[in-house]
Design a protein around this motif. Structure first.
Motif, mmCIF file in Angstrom:
data_model
loop_
_atom_site.group_PDB
_atom_site.id
_atom_site.type_symbol
_atom_site.label_atom_id
_atom_site.label_comp_id
_atom_site.label_asym_id
_atom_site.label_seq_id
_atom_site.Cartn_x
_atom_site.Cartn_y
_atom_site.Cartn_z
ATOM 1 N N TYR A 280 0.433 54.528 -24.253
ATOM 2 C CA TYR A 280 -0.407 54.189 -23.106
ATOM 3 C C TYR A 280 0.441 53.429 -22.090
ATOM 4 O O TYR A 280 1.138 52.474 -22.440
ATOM 5 C CB TYR A 280 -1.583 53.314 -23.520
ATOM 6 N N MET A 281 0.349 53.850 -20.826
ATOM 7 C CA MET A 281 1.064 53.174 -19.748
ATOM 8 C C MET A 281 0.069 52.793 -18.646
ATOM 9 O O MET A 281 -0.919 53.490 -18.426
ATOM 10 C CB MET A 281 2.164 54.069 -19.193
ATOM 11 N N CYS A 282 0.357 51.694 -17.953
ATOM 12 C CA CYS A 282 -0.601 51.164 -16.970
ATOM 13 C C CYS A 282 0.066 50.973 -15.618
ATOM 14 O O CYS A 282 1.055 50.241 -15.507
ATOM 15 C CB CYS A 282 -1.174 49.836 -17.466
ATOM 16 N N ASN A 283 -0.489 51.628 -14.584
ATOM 17 C CA ASN A 283 -0.019 51.475 -13.204
ATOM 18 C C ASN A 283 -1.147 50.993 -12.303
ATOM 19 O O ASN A 283 -1.211 51.370 -11.146
ATOM 20 C CB ASN A 283 0.479 52.816 -12.651
ATOM 21 N N SER A 284 -2.039 50.164 -12.806
ATOM 22 C CA SER A 284 -3.256 49.845 -12.069
ATOM 23 C C SER A 284 -3.613 48.368 -12.202
ATOM 24 O O SER A 284 -3.072 47.651 -13.040
ATOM 25 C CB SER A 284 -4.428 50.700 -12.567
ATOM 26 N N THR A 285 -4.575 47.957 -11.377
ATOM 27 C CA THR A 285 -5.116 46.608 -11.408
ATOM 28 C C THR A 285 -6.257 46.528 -12.418
ATOM 29 O O THR A 285 -7.067 47.446 -12.514
ATOM 30 C CB THR A 285 -5.611 46.219 -10.006
ATOM 31 N N LEU A 286 -6.322 45.437 -13.153
ATOM 32 C CA LEU A 286 -7.406 45.221 -14.104
ATOM 33 C C LEU A 286 -8.620 44.646 -13.362
ATOM 34 O O LEU A 286 -8.481 44.007 -12.320
ATOM 35 C CB LEU A 286 -6.970 44.260 -15.211
ATOM 36 N N VAL A 287 -9.794 44.873 -13.915
ATOM 37 C CA VAL A 287 -11.036 44.427 -13.273
ATOM 38 C C VAL A 287 -11.918 43.723 -14.292
ATOM 39 O O VAL A 287 -12.127 44.231 -15.405
ATOM 40 C CB VAL A 287 -11.800 45.622 -12.666
ATOM 41 N N TYR A 288 -12.441 42.564 -13.905
ATOM 42 C CA TYR A 288 -13.399 41.829 -14.743
ATOM 43 C C TYR A 288 -14.801 42.076 -14.225
ATOM 44 O O TYR A 288 -15.075 41.928 -13.030
ATOM 45 C CB TYR A 288 -13.089 40.334 -14.730
ATOM 46 N N ASN A 289 -15.713 42.439 -15.123
ATOM 47 C CA ASN A 289 -17.116 42.660 -14.781
ATOM 48 C C ASN A 289 -17.943 41.511 -15.351
ATOM 49 O O ASN A 289 -18.173 41.430 -16.567
ATOM 50 C CB ASN A 289 -17.597 44.001 -15.340
ATOM 51 N N ASP A 290 -18.378 40.616 -14.471
ATOM 52 C CA ASP A 290 -19.125 39.431 -14.890
ATOM 53 C C ASP A 290 -20.436 39.800 -15.575
ATOM 54 O O ASP A 290 -20.901 39.080 -16.461
ATOM 55 C CB ASP A 290 -19.390 38.559 -13.651
ATOM 56 N N LYS A 291 -21.015 40.925 -15.205
ATOM 57 C CA LYS A 291 -22.333 41.286 -15.719
ATOM 58 C C LYS A 291 -22.340 41.465 -17.233
ATOM 59 O O LYS A 291 -23.280 41.063 -17.910
ATOM 60 C CB LYS A 291 -22.830 42.571 -15.039
ATOM 61 N N ASN A 292 -21.285 42.084 -17.776
ATOM 62 C CA ASN A 292 -21.237 42.276 -19.226
ATOM 63 C C ASN A 292 -20.059 41.558 -19.870
ATOM 64 O O ASN A 292 -19.745 41.806 -21.037
ATOM 65 C CB ASN A 292 -21.225 43.774 -19.587
ATOM 66 N N ASN A 293 -19.401 40.677 -19.093
ATOM 67 C CA ASN A 293 -18.295 39.865 -19.607
ATOM 68 C C ASN A 293 -17.201 40.725 -20.227
ATOM 69 O O ASN A 293 -16.690 40.429 -21.305
ATOM 70 C CB ASN A 293 -18.806 38.845 -20.633
ATOM 71 N N ARG A 294 -16.818 41.791 -19.510
ATOM 72 C CA ARG A 294 -15.803 42.700 -20.045
ATOM 73 C C ARG A 294 -14.671 42.915 -19.034
ATOM 74 O O ARG A 294 -14.900 42.929 -17.821
ATOM 75 C CB ARG A 294 -16.418 44.041 -20.427
ATOM 76 N N LEU A 295 -13.476 43.094 -19.586
ATOM 77 C CA LEU A 295 -12.298 43.415 -18.801
ATOM 78 C C LEU A 295 -12.044 44.913 -18.918
ATOM 79 O O LEU A 295 -12.023 45.462 -20.027
ATOM 80 C CB LEU A 295 -11.085 42.646 -19.316
ATOM 81 N N TYR A 296 -11.820 45.574 -17.777
ATOM 82 C CA TYR A 296 -11.589 47.016 -17.748
ATOM 83 C C TYR A 296 -10.118 47.283 -17.434
ATOM 84 O O TYR A 296 -9.582 46.795 -16.436
ATOM 85 C CB TYR A 296 -12.497 47.678 -16.718
ATOM 86 N N VAL A 297 -9.490 48.062 -18.331
ATOM 87 C CA VAL A 297 -8.051 48.298 -18.258
ATOM 88 C C VAL A 297 -7.798 49.792 -18.072
ATOM 89 O O VAL A 297 -7.924 50.580 -19.013
ATOM 90 C CB VAL A 297 -7.349 47.806 -19.536
ATOM 91 N N PRO A 298 -7.461 50.230 -16.852
ATOM 92 C CA PRO A 298 -7.138 51.649 -16.626
ATOM 93 C C PRO A 298 -5.715 51.944 -17.096
ATOM 94 O O PRO A 298 -4.823 51.102 -16.984
ATOM 95 C CB PRO A 298 -7.272 51.804 -15.110
ATOM 96 N N ALA A 299 -5.508 53.150 -17.620
ATOM 97 C CA ALA A 299 -4.185 53.499 -18.152
ATOM 98 C C ALA A 299 -4.033 55.007 -18.192
ATOM 99 O O ALA A 299 -5.005 55.757 -18.043
ATOM 100 C CB ALA A 299 -3.999 52.908 -19.549
#
Length: 825
Positions: A280-299
């Protein structure tokens, strides 16, 4: 002294804040163009705009192609060193970097108001993202050639006053050498970014101007973390903040994996370093969703497609990497991948691909942000950018309809996508604007204008032909669609703050139209709850949970969990019925799983039969397999037609292997090889390797066009040349027939575009005519009939075995090929 006067001007601007008004056009009036208005929730102040509600705005953007018009565009230069950086929209100004300078333009007119030098000599720097915070513009800079005596030589940040563009200070070069393609991200008096290059680091600086008397002050990094990926480090790897922690990923050296870092942004303490799955490789910005307290990691995942992994954040700032907690979406796109960042709103996640010709054919996807299941896909849209979304027209009546704006990588259009609750099919239109390529995300200005740049060296500002004034009715609708404060729905703090800001800018006449204002004040009270009050609200919410929970209760359950997670340990001890909340969460999870199983079963049933599958079905099959494998073992058993999916997956794997093996065989046996009469066996071996593949799969094997079809042309011409030199007799009839069969076989495999290179093909028909004449001559009676009425054989010469010749004449392609092989042996 000049900087001190500037600080005084800022103080005076704060005193004038109460005079801020909005004009009839929806623009900030001249009186409002002061520094304090730059600190607004309406700004696009960094990559994806306002932290806490990234990519989401409330301005009246154009909803259709007819509503969109180019307000102005600015040619920034002519060469690659003149390509502008990603613009910011702050207050009534547009900021962008181009041609060695930071530029400030008037949003309404495009007039350049100020500029500041960034480089001393021409330097190629593009795909950078500026950042605004604390009245300052932060410009990432790859090298220092200003001869400013600072001693800074490698990657750093130049910091300018947002009003005057006077340089305030620069940072040290702790980030390291190489480009600065990672966005600079601001949070609560700090900025972070990373370097792209060998041995680069992720760094953090406070934003304060510690010595206002100097412009050449060098700000030291508070902390830096070097990636183990020493070759490429950080590329487009913007950060997300939650609590006291900042989260970012490194790129991950091929074949990966990339790693996620959880760091206390104030102290630099590394709380966790978590590796993504292999490759898995990542070229993106991570996003935090306060509504469900989750971090989203695109890859980019190991299957070659886009992936988003969703991690729950623990109270200590670490990510919950438990297999049962992590949720993942996979696109299943062959040749896919993403550099886009997820934009999340109203439980829907919007993600682009890698775009165009540079590495990815990934389409645009809409995904359920909780279940991580695909809702729909727009195959035609390939983009490196991220979504820009407007909620201006969303109401309860229209299903909270939003509008999403994207620029494809091959940028000659703008896409306007309409989406609402329950929508499962794409609705969009495109507008012809610009030229060349684009890797950028559109910024949405407070007045509804769309702002971006393209590689044609133009900065574009497109607006709405209609009046974009925010009215009392607009504010009322924004409040009305928020959850009832008496319940336990979710509120986004940034969204509520924007509603207040829009309301405060209204005239008294317009404010009188906001009949839902009391509801807004009640929402404020809910958001203000903390400590004991929050615990009391949580207890009442848990008590109000129904005995039988349904999916309609999901938001309430999420909200209650969010309240609990923010309580102190002592406050958590006062919560009554936590087991009831946990049971409700489990019930919601079970209902979502049942929903996933039902949808998965239906999608499997819609697949073609295994013997009808082609590589075009690979993405869907792999996506369904990823969904199936993400289920627990006991839930997999509930997928009634799982055997169909497993058979489809096996068939797709076989097709892809056959295509790869055949392509390699073509490369090994035909690429760069001289074609002779002895090449027939190699060509036949390739055809055997291709046997059974659908025409659509054959079209994807480039070696067929590059090598196989031309080889067949060359061999056909050699065989025709040999055939044309023959005078067909009974002695060589079998050889002629074998040649004709081979020519016919090879000719049938020549691509239409290559047929023009076949020479003298009419000689095949001439040879066939000679064979037919020979056959008729030997069937003709020459000596009358015998006593039984049969034709007599000639009285002189050797009898010709007609039956044997006719066998040769009617032999199939395979038989004639074997004859030719035997002859050549």
């Amino acid at each position: 002294m000049k900087k001190k006067l500037c600080a005084l001007a800022v103080t005076m601007a704060v005193l004038l804040a109460s005079l801020t008004v909005w004009g009839n056009s929806g623009q900030l009036t001249a009186a409002a163009k002061t520094t304090e208005n730059l600190d607004s929730t309406l700004n696009y102040g960094q990559f994806l705009g306002t932290e806490g509600l990234q990519g989401v705005y409330d301005a009246k953007t154009p909803r259709t192609a007819d509503e969109l018009e180019v307000k102005w565009k600015k040619q920034t230069g002519s060469g690659w060193n003149d390509v502008p950086g990603a613009p910011l929209v702050v207050g009534n100004y547009v900021y962008c970097y181009s041609s060695q300078y930071l530029h400030k333009y008037d949003l309404e007119t495009g007039e350049e108001l100020a500029s500041a030098q960034v480089f001393g000599e021409s330097t190629n720097q593009f795909m950078i993202n500026l950042c605004y915070g604390d009245g300052k513009i932060f410009v990432p800079v790859k090298t220092n050639n200003m001869n400013d005596g600072t001693g800074v030589t490698k990657g750093h940040i130049r910091v300018f006053d947002a009003e005057t563009l006077e340089q305030l200070y620069i940072t040290d070069d702790a980030v390291g050498a190489g480009d600065m393609q990672t966005p600079v991200m601001y949070h609560d008096g700090y900025v972070v970014t990373g370097g792209y290059g060998a041995n680069a680091s992720y760094v953090c600086y406070s934003t304060s101007d510690d010595d206002p008397t100097r412009s050449d002050e060098v700000k030291k990094a508070l902390w830096s973390i070097q990636s183990e990926d020493r070759a490429q480090s950080f590329s487009w790897n913007g950060a997300a903040f939650a609590g006291d922690y900042v989260y970012f990923a490194d790129k991950g050296r091929s074949p990966g994996p990339a790693s996620i870092y959880a760091v206390n942004y104030k102290t630099g303490e590394l709380a966790q370093k978590l590796a993504l799955p292999e490759k898995y490789m990542c070229n993106s910005t991570l996003v935090y969703n306060d509504k469900n307290n989750r971090l989203y990691v695109p890859a980019n995942n190991s299957d070659g497609g886009a992936s988003i992994r969703s991690y729950e954040i623990n109270a200590d700032g670490t990510l919950n990497a438990d297999e049962q907690s992590v949720k993942e979406w996979k696109s299943g796109t062959k040749g896919g991948g993403t550099q886009s960042t997820p934009v999340i709103y109203n439980d829907r996640l919007y993600i682009g691909g890698g775009g165009g010709t540079m590495g990815s054919s990934e389409p645009f996807h809409v995904v359920d942000a909780n279940t991580m299941q695909t809702i729909y896909t727009i195959d035609e849209l390939n983009t490196k950018g991220s979504a820009a979304l407007s909620t201006a027209y969303a109401t309860e009546e229209n299903g909270n309809q939003v509008y999403i704006y994207m620029v494809p990588y091959k940028a000659d259009t703008v896409w306007i996508i309409s989406d609402r609750e329950g929508q499962t099919e794409p609705v969009y239109e495109t507008v012809q604007i610009g030229s060349n390529y684009c890797s950028q995300t559109i910024a949405i200005a407070p007045n509804g204008s769309l702002v971006w740049y393209q590689d044609d060296k133009n900065l574009y500002v497109c607006g709405n032909v209609n009046d974009t004034t925010i009215t009392g009715e607009d504010v009322n609708a924004q409040i009305a669609r928020q959850a009832d404060p008496a319940g336990f729905g979710y509120y986004n703090k940034v969204e509520i703050a924007r509603i207040h800001e829009r309301y405060d800018a209204l005239s008294d006449t317009e404010k009188a139209k906001v009949t839902e204002y009391d509801k807004l004040l009640e929402i404020d009270k809910v958001l203000a709850l903390d400590g004991k009050n929050a615990a009391e609200r949580l207890n009442s919410g848990i008590a109000a949970l129904p005995e039988t929970v349904t999916l309609a209760d999901k938001e309430m359950v999420q909200t209650l969990r969010g309240i609990y997670d923010k309580l102190s340990e002592d406050e958590k001890e006062t919560i009554v019925g936590l087991d009831k909340l946990e049971a409700a969460e489990a019930a919601i999870a079970a209902l979502e799983t049942a929903q996933e199983i039902e949808a998965l079963t239906a999608d499997i049933a819609a697949l073609p039969a295994a013997d009808k599958l082609t590589s075009a079905d690979a993405g869907q099959v792999k996506k369904l397999m990823a969904q199936y494998e993400a289920l627990k073992e006991e839930d997999q058993a509930k997928v009634a037609n799982s055997a169909v999916l497993l058979a489809a997956s096996k068939r797709i794997a076989a097709i892809e292997k056959q295509m790869a093996d055949a392509g390699q065989l073509i490369q090994d046996t035909l690429a760069g090889k001289e074609i002779t009469l002895d090449s027939m066996e190699s060509i036949k071996a390739v055809d055997d390797a291709l046997n059974g593949l659908a025409e659509s799969d054959l079209a994807l094997i480039t070696g067929i066009e590059q090598y196989l079809s031309p080889a067949k042309v060359d061999l056909v011409n050699l065989l025709i040349q040999r055939l044309g030199g023959m005078k067909i007799t009974k002695d060589n009839a079998a050889e002629a027939e074998a040649l004709i069969a081979d020519i016919t076989y090879l000719y049938g495999g020549v691509l239409e575009a290559d047929l023009k290179y076949v020479k003298d093909y009419d000689k095949v028909a001439e040879a066939q005519a000679q064979l037919e004449t020979l056959k008729q001559e030997h069937e003709k009676p020459e000596g009358g009939t015998d006593s039984d009425g049969k034709a007599e054989q000639p009285s002189t010469g050797e009898a010709f075995p007609v039956a044997v010749v006719w066998t040769f004449l009617t032999a199939g392609i395979a038989g004639s090929t074997l004859l030719l092989k035997r002859r050549r042996a």
